[in-house]
Write a protein that holds these residues in place. Structure first.
Motif, PDB file in Angstrom:
ATOM      1  N   ARG A  75       0.833  -1.203   0.000  1.00  0.00           N
ATOM      2  CA  ARG A  75       0.000   0.000   0.000  1.00  0.00           C
ATOM      3  C   ARG A  75       0.868   1.253   0.000  1.00  0.00           C
ATOM      4  NH1 ARG A  75      -5.332   1.110  -1.289  1.00  0.00           N
ATOM      5  NH2 ARG A  75      -5.707   3.277  -0.711  1.00  0.00           N
ATOM      6  N   VAL A  76       1.903   1.269   0.819  1.00  0.00           N
ATOM      7  CA  VAL A  76       2.828   2.406   0.842  1.00  0.00           C
ATOM      8  C   VAL A  76       3.499   2.566  -0.516  1.00  0.00           C
ATOM      9  CG1 VAL A  76       4.953   3.294   1.860  1.00  0.00           C
ATOM     10  CG2 VAL A  76       3.201   2.255   3.336  1.00  0.00           C
ATOM     11  N   PHE A  77       3.874   1.445  -1.122  1.00  0.00           N
ATOM     12  CA  PHE A  77       4.515   1.463  -2.438  1.00  0.00           C
ATOM     13  C   PHE A  77       3.570   2.041  -3.493  1.00  0.00           C
ATOM     14  CE2 PHE A  77       6.321  -1.056  -6.144  1.00  0.00           C
ATOM     15  CZ  PHE A  77       7.526  -0.363  -6.197  1.00  0.00           C
ATOM     16  N   LEU A  78       2.294   1.638  -3.442  1.00  0.00           N
ATOM     17  CA  LEU A  78       1.312   2.168  -4.385  1.00  0.00           C
ATOM     18  C   LEU A  78       1.115   3.674  -4.185  1.00  0.00           C
ATOM     19  CD1 LEU A  78      -1.466  -0.617  -4.260  1.00  0.00           C
ATOM     20  CD2 LEU A  78       0.286  -0.283  -6.018  1.00  0.00           C
ATOM     21  N   GLU A  79       1.110   4.102  -2.931  1.00  0.00           N
ATOM     22  CA  GLU A  79       0.972   5.537  -2.665  1.00  0.00           C
ATOM     23  C   GLU A  79       2.171   6.310  -3.183  1.00  0.00           C
ATOM     24  OE1 GLU A  79       0.319   5.490   1.530  1.00  0.00           O
ATOM     25  OE2 GLU A  79      -1.840   5.047   1.355  1.00  0.00           O
ATOM     26  N   GLN A  80       3.364   5.731  -3.046  1.00  0.00           N
ATOM     27  CA  GLN A  80       4.561   6.367  -3.608  1.00  0.00           C
ATOM     28  C   GLN A  80       4.464   6.458  -5.128  1.00  0.00           C
ATOM     29  OE1 GLN A  80       7.403   3.588  -1.876  1.00  0.00           O
ATOM     30  NE2 GLN A  80       8.224   5.180  -0.544  1.00  0.00           N
ATOM     31  N   TYR A  81       3.909   5.428  -5.721  1.00  0.00           N
ATOM     32  CA  TYR A  81       3.724   5.394  -7.175  1.00  0.00           C
ATOM     33  C   TYR A  81       2.804   6.527  -7.635  1.00  0.00           C
ATOM     34  CZ  TYR A  81       1.739   3.493 -11.577  1.00  0.00           C
ATOM     35  OH  TYR A  81       1.297   3.316 -12.865  1.00  0.00           O
ATOM     36  N   VAL A  82       1.715   6.743  -6.910  1.00  0.00           N
ATOM     37  CA  VAL A  82       0.780   7.808  -7.266  1.00  0.00           C
ATOM     38  C   VAL A  82       1.438   9.176  -7.096  1.00  0.00           C
ATOM     39  CG1 VAL A  82      -1.400   8.912  -6.643  1.00  0.00           C
ATOM     40  CG2 VAL A  82      -1.259   6.418  -6.771  1.00  0.00           C
ATOM     41  N   VAL A  83       2.162   9.365  -6.020  1.00  0.00           N
ATOM     42  CA  VAL A  83       2.867  10.630  -5.783  1.00  0.00           C
ATOM     43  C   VAL A  83       3.861  10.919  -6.904  1.00  0.00           C
ATOM     44  CG1 VAL A  83       4.529  11.798  -4.278  1.00  0.00           C
ATOM     45  CG2 VAL A  83       2.562  10.611  -3.282  1.00  0.00           C
ATOM     46  N   ALA A  84       4.463   9.860  -7.457  1.00  0.00           N
ATOM     47  CA  ALA A  84       5.464  10.005  -8.517  1.00  0.00           C
ATOM     48  C   ALA A  84       4.827  10.154  -9.891  1.00  0.00           C
ATOM     49  CB  ALA A  84       6.401   8.808  -8.512  1.00  0.00           C
ATOM     50  N   SER A  85       3.511  10.474  -9.941  1.00  0.00           N
ATOM     51  CA  SER A  85       2.719  10.721 -11.148  1.00  0.00           C
ATOM     52  C   SER A  85       2.168   9.463 -11.785  1.00  0.00           C
ATOM     53  CB  SER A  85       3.487  11.562 -12.190  1.00  0.00           C
ATOM     54  OG  SER A  85       4.487  10.817 -12.853  1.00  0.00           O
ATOM     55  N   GLY A  86       2.168   8.341 -11.043  1.00  0.00           N
ATOM     56  CA  GLY A  86       1.421   7.177 -11.496  1.00  0.00           C
ATOM     57  C   GLY A  86      -0.071   7.441 -11.367  1.00  0.00           C
ATOM     58  N   THR A  87      -0.907   6.701 -12.074  1.00  0.00           N
ATOM     59  CA  THR A  87      -2.349   6.947 -12.050  1.00  0.00           C
ATOM     60  C   THR A  87      -2.940   6.727 -10.658  1.00  0.00           C
ATOM     61  OG1 THR A  87      -4.490   6.217 -12.887  1.00  0.00           O
ATOM     62  CG2 THR A  87      -2.728   4.580 -12.838  1.00  0.00           C
ATOM     63  N   PRO A  88      -3.808   7.652 -10.202  1.00  0.00           N
ATOM     64  CA  PRO A  88      -4.462   7.480  -8.897  1.00  0.00           C
ATOM     65  C   PRO A  88      -5.316   6.220  -8.817  1.00  0.00           C
ATOM     66  CG  PRO A  88      -4.674   9.748  -9.662  1.00  0.00           C
ATOM     67  CD  PRO A  88      -4.121   8.963 -10.808  1.00  0.00           C
ATOM     68  N   ASP A  89      -5.763   5.698  -9.966  1.00  0.00           N
ATOM     69  CA  ASP A  89      -6.562   4.478  -9.957  1.00  0.00           C
ATOM     70  C   ASP A  89      -5.796   3.284  -9.407  1.00  0.00           C
ATOM     71  OD1 ASP A  89      -8.817   5.661 -10.916  1.00  0.00           O
ATOM     72  OD2 ASP A  89      -8.610   4.973 -12.981  1.00  0.00           O
ATOM     73  N   ALA A  90      -4.490   3.411  -9.277  1.00  0.00           N
ATOM     74  CA  ALA A  90      -3.705   2.323  -8.685  1.00  0.00           C
ATOM     75  C   ALA A  90      -4.138   2.034  -7.251  1.00  0.00           C
ATOM     76  CB  ALA A  90      -2.218   2.657  -8.723  1.00  0.00           C
ATOM     77  N   LEU A  91      -4.761   3.021  -6.607  1.00  0.00           N
ATOM     78  CA  LEU A  91      -5.207   2.863  -5.225  1.00  0.00           C
ATOM     79  C   LEU A  91      -6.663   2.411  -5.134  1.00  0.00           C
ATOM     80  CD1 LEU A  91      -3.601   6.089  -3.700  1.00  0.00           C
ATOM     81  CD2 LEU A  91      -2.740   3.750  -3.531  1.00  0.00           C
ATOM     82  N   ALA A  92      -7.354   2.312  -6.273  1.00  0.00           N
ATOM     83  CA  ALA A  92      -8.779   2.000  -6.265  1.00  0.00           C
ATOM     84  C   ALA A  92      -9.016   0.538  -5.895  1.00  0.00           C
ATOM     85  CB  ALA A  92      -9.379   2.287  -7.634  1.00  0.00           C
ATOM     86  N   SER A  93     -10.054   0.300  -5.115  1.00  0.00           N
ATOM     87  CA  SER A  93     -10.422  -1.080  -4.796  1.00  0.00           C
ATOM     88  C   SER A  93     -10.950  -1.753  -6.051  1.00  0.00           C
ATOM     89  CB  SER A  93     -11.479  -1.106  -3.686  1.00  0.00           C
ATOM     90  OG  SER A  93     -12.647  -0.413  -4.107  1.00  0.00           O
ATOM     91  N   ARG A  94     -10.823  -3.060  -6.108  1.00  0.00           N
ATOM     92  CA  ARG A  94     -11.279  -3.835  -7.273  1.00  0.00           C
ATOM     93  C   ARG A  94     -11.620  -5.247  -6.833  1.00  0.00           C
ATOM     94  NH1 ARG A  94      -6.505  -2.244 -10.914  1.00  0.00           N
ATOM     95  NH2 ARG A  94      -6.597  -0.386  -9.609  1.00  0.00           N
ATOM     96  N   GLY A  95     -12.635  -5.810  -7.471  1.00  0.00           N
ATOM     97  CA  GLY A  95     -13.059  -7.156  -7.108  1.00  0.00           C
ATOM     98  C   GLY A  95     -13.504  -7.286  -5.668  1.00  0.00           C
ATOM     99  N   GLY A  96     -13.982  -6.181  -5.072  1.00  0.00           N
ATOM    100  CA  GLY A  96     -14.400  -6.212  -3.678  1.00  0.00           C
ATOM    101  C   GLY A  96     -13.248  -6.227  -2.693  1.00  0.00           C
TER     102      GLY A  96
END
Length: 289
Positions: free
Chosen positions: A215-236
């Motif tokens: 989760r921390v890695f995904l948040e770092q990814y978004v901060v680094a201009s990765g898509t915010p959808d990387a944090l979106a829930s999926r498949g419940g």
């Protein structure tokens, strides 16, 4: 062909480039692939990498990566011999330091911003859903060969995952996905698919899955201009659990295919069964099945 033809492959590559080699030095060698450093008479060096099927198309992935603007080592030349791929590549020298999470984030952002490469296979929702079914098919073939006999628990786990796959695979094509870029788990198995699997693979699978760390890695990814959808829930599920669960299911199917097709050595079965059981336990937990 069962023997490793690396010497003949290297000779073919050297002939193609008009070079001769004075020394071969192993960097790392596995049963299905190897990496060596070759030194030429003038003191210059190159990396010689070789691999057998199904890793015999990595040269195509490297060329695609270069074409799409992804920083990769220069591929000097490649050749195939008896199902083995050989490549001579740019020698980048010793690493300055071990890659950290910020390096992984930066690499993922670059990969996920490239355009789709149509030559790569696609790992979409339908393909994810078929992973446990394909694993069950591998298990059936192994049992017909009188292997993997005491694995009823593996069959039951795969059945449970297959039944839940329709619901749990939802969100596979949420960004980052192949519409915006092609994906790599490694260059030898490149495909267009969920970029979350790239991110889930960064910390490896030797240690138990660590959702909070991802989760921390995904948040770092978004901060680094990765898509915010990387944090979106999926498949419940949370993004991190979905990614870790499906990445390990992807690995289970791959290990079982190796057992029945590429390795096909009963002596390796106990090791593979142990890993598959551990990963399936993780999958059931992470995908909440």
């Amino acid at each position: 062909m069962t023997t490793n033809p690396s010497a003949e492959l290297l000779d073919n590559l050297l002939t193609a480039t008009g070079q001769t080699t004075s020394r071969r030095e192993e960097v790392r060698v596995w049963s299905m692939s190897g990496v060596e450093r070759v030194t030429f008479p003038d003191g210059s060096t190159a990396i010689f990498k070789y691999a057998k099927k199904p890793f015999d198309s990595e040269d195509q992935a490297l060329r695609l990566a270069h074409t799409l603007g992804v920083p990769v080592p220069q591929l000097h030349t490649a050749a195939v011999l008896d199902g083995w791929l050989g490549m001579l590549m740019e020698d980048l020298g010793p690493s300055a330091r071990d890659a950290d999470d910020l390096d992984g984030v930066a690499a993922a952002v670059v990969l996920h911003s490239t355009r789709t490469a149509s030559a790569l296979p696609v790992l979409d929702r339908e393909r994810l859903r078929t992973l446990p079914v394909r694993a069950l098919e591998h298990l059936e073939r192994l049992r017909k060969a009188d292997r993997w006999q005491d694995t009823d628990d593996v069959e039951k786990a795969l059945d449970r995952i297959a039944q839940a796959a329709e619901a749990r695979s939802a969100g596979a094509t949420l960004a980052p996905f192949g519409e915006r870029g092609w994906r790599l788990l490694d260059f030898a198995r490149a495909f267009t698919g969920p970029g979350l699997l790239d991110l889930a693979s960064w910390h490896g699978t030797i240690e138990p899955p660590h959702p909070l760390r991802l989760r921390v890695f995904l948040e770092q990814y978004v901060v680094a201009s990765g898509t915010p959808d990387a944090l979106a829930s999926r498949g419940g599920l949370t993004a991190e659990n979905w990614a870790l669960g499906w990445h390990r299911m992807w690995a289970v199917e791959w290990f079982m295919e190796q057992s029945v097709r590429w390795i096909n050595d009963p002596a390796t079965d106990p090791g593979y069964i142990k890993v598959v059981r551990r990963y399936l336990t993780d999958v059931l937990h992470l995908l909440e099945i």
